[in-house]
Design a protein around this motif. Sequence first.
Motif, PDB file in Angstrom:
ATOM      1  N   MET A   1      27.276  10.291 -12.342  1.00 39.29           N
ATOM      2  CA  MET A   1      27.974  11.208 -13.254  1.00 39.29           C
ATOM      3  C   MET A   1      27.988  12.634 -12.706  1.00 39.29           C
ATOM      4  N   SER A   2      26.844  13.134 -12.298  1.00 38.56           N
ATOM      5  CA  SER A   2      26.754  14.519 -11.840  1.00 38.56           C
ATOM      6  C   SER A   2      26.958  14.676 -10.338  1.00 38.56           C
ATOM      7  N   GLY A   3      26.764  13.565  -9.600  1.00 35.50           N
ATOM      8  CA  GLY A   3      26.869  13.618  -8.148  1.00 35.50           C
ATOM      9  C   GLY A   3      25.631  14.171  -7.478  1.00 35.50           C
ATOM     10  N   ALA A   4      24.601  14.488  -8.254  1.00 38.19           N
ATOM     11  CA  ALA A   4      23.365  15.054  -7.703  1.00 38.19           C
ATOM     12  C   ALA A   4      22.423  13.947  -7.236  1.00 38.19           C
ATOM     13  N   ASN A   5      21.592  14.268  -6.264  1.00 38.19           N
ATOM     14  CA  ASN A   5      20.610  13.333  -5.738  1.00 38.19           C
ATOM     15  C   ASN A   5      19.196  13.868  -5.912  1.00 38.19           C
ATOM     16  N   LYS A   6      18.255  12.957  -6.145  1.00 36.89           N
ATOM     17  CA  LYS A   6      16.828  13.280  -6.131  1.00 36.89           C
ATOM     18  C   LYS A   6      16.170  12.423  -5.051  1.00 36.89           C
ATOM     19  N   TYR A   7      15.083  12.923  -4.487  1.00 36.39           N
ATOM     20  CA  TYR A   7      14.450  12.228  -3.376  1.00 36.39           C
ATOM     21  C   TYR A   7      12.942  12.056  -3.644  1.00 36.39           C
ATOM     22  N   HIS A   8      12.427  10.918  -3.187  1.00 37.75           N
ATOM     23  CA  HIS A   8      10.987  10.658  -3.230  1.00 37.75           C
ATOM     24  C   HIS A   8      10.571  10.186  -1.843  1.00 37.75           C
ATOM     25  N   MET A   9       9.574  10.815  -1.257  1.00 34.23           N
ATOM     26  CA  MET A   9       9.058  10.397   0.037  1.00 34.23           C
ATOM     27  C   MET A   9       7.814   9.532  -0.163  1.00 34.23           C
ATOM     28  N   LEU A  10       7.828   8.373   0.476  1.00 33.23           N
ATOM     29  CA  LEU A  10       6.734   7.418   0.349  1.00 33.23           C
ATOM     30  C   LEU A  10       6.145   7.108   1.715  1.00 33.23           C
ATOM     31  N   ASN A  11       4.860   6.821   1.741  1.00 32.54           N
ATOM     32  CA  ASN A  11       4.217   6.229   2.913  1.00 32.54           C
ATOM     33  C   ASN A  11       3.777   4.824   2.529  1.00 32.54           C
TER      34      ASN A  11
ATOM     35  N   GLU B   1       0.817  -1.221   0.000  1.00 32.43           N
ATOM     36  CA  GLU B   1       0.000   0.000   0.000  1.00 32.43           C
ATOM     37  C   GLU B   1       0.851   1.272   0.000  1.00 32.43           C
ATOM     38  N   ILE B   2       1.750   1.346  -0.979  1.00 34.62           N
ATOM     39  CA  ILE B   2       2.609   2.531  -1.102  1.00 34.62           C
ATOM     40  C   ILE B   2       1.787   3.728  -1.578  1.00 34.62           C
ATOM     41  N   LYS B   3       2.005   4.860  -0.938  1.00 35.57           N
ATOM     42  CA  LYS B   3       1.379   6.113  -1.354  1.00 35.57           C
ATOM     43  C   LYS B   3       2.447   7.190  -1.428  1.00 35.57           C
ATOM     44  N   THR B   4       2.310   8.059  -2.431  1.00 37.05           N
ATOM     45  CA  THR B   4       3.249   9.162  -2.593  1.00 37.05           C
ATOM     46  C   THR B   4       2.475  10.477  -2.650  1.00 37.05           C
ATOM     47  N   PRO B   5       3.029  11.548  -2.064  1.00 37.60           N
ATOM     48  CA  PRO B   5       2.348  12.850  -2.115  1.00 37.60           C
ATOM     49  C   PRO B   5       2.114  13.329  -3.542  1.00 37.60           C
ATOM     50  N   SER B   6       3.026  13.001  -4.445  1.00 36.11           N
ATOM     51  CA  SER B   6       2.908  13.459  -5.834  1.00 36.11           C
ATOM     52  C   SER B   6       2.150  12.487  -6.724  1.00 36.11           C
ATOM     53  N   LYS B   7       1.670  11.374  -6.144  1.00 34.21           N
ATOM     54  CA  LYS B   7       0.909  10.362  -6.880  1.00 34.21           C
ATOM     55  C   LYS B   7       1.677   9.848  -8.106  1.00 34.21           C
ATOM     56  N   LEU B   8       2.930   9.462  -7.869  1.00 31.05           N
ATOM     57  CA  LEU B   8       3.760   8.902  -8.936  1.00 31.05           C
ATOM     58  C   LEU B   8       3.183   7.584  -9.430  1.00 31.05           C
TER      59      LEU B   8
END
Length: 297
Positions: A156-166, A115-122
């Motif tokens: 490659m870029s060293g950058a990070n992206k994040y996704h918060m899940l419930n 029952e994964i839920k995401t604020p952005s509804k991915l």
Amino acid sequence: MTKYLTLFLFLISFSAWSKPCQIDIHPKNYLLSNSTTLLSKSLIKKSTCSKATETEFIRFLIDTKGNTSGKQISRVFSSLVNEKVTIKPDRISVYKLEDYLTERLSFSKSWFIREIKTPSKLSAITLDSSENLSIDCPNCNYPGNKSIRVIVSNSMSGANKYHMLNAKLQIKTRALVPKGIIKIDNQPLSKQMFREEEVYTDNPSSLFTNINTLNFYKVNKSIDDRAVLINDLVPVSLVKAGIPTKVILDNGVISLKSVATPLRSARFGETVQLRSSKGNKIIVGKVIDYNKVSVEL
């Protein structure tokens, strides 16, 4: 005439296969949805195929799991749709995000992320070949509702992206589920009223699972198509005050039977005092069945 018809059908078939198209998707795909419409927008980077073919391809991906090659997917999918479809890139991975998280966060084979839920509804988390996925869940060492951080790091870029899940971290176990609605009628239960099936729960100890003792209980509320909880049931009185009952006297070697009179009504598993029919002696036993008490010598 038959030869011409055969040739005509062959030409049609050859014509269909002679118009190849190509679908490009992301190298790494973690699905959160079963919606072909939403997943088409998330997974497909570009395409020269028809919308119908794209939809069939997304349905195909929903049932796919693991790492494979674009050539392998192209070969299998093309044979399914009778159309020459090239799938890119060369290396592709597809997972249900629930399965992926379960493999990495569970401390037991019976523990599952659900029952994964995401604020952005991915509908999916997609990565390029230079990106990798990692998981942060400090409290995932016990079941319950969880906040999970998914980290997408780019080497490659060293950058990070994040996704918060419930999500829910639950335990799969066997439970008793009513075959139909059971209403409060003050009647003892029976095995025939239930089926055993696998369920997911935060707390297995809250479930009533002993099918062999069901007839010692009744419901205290109406229950339907869900796992039966211990709190859903109340024990019925198996022995009645003043009514003689069978007594089994057991010392571990021999077992004797007698009759005694309970001084009070008692339920399954309770300890009760009884007055012996011989000599008016008071004995203590444990209720084990209807009109039956066990006494250890």
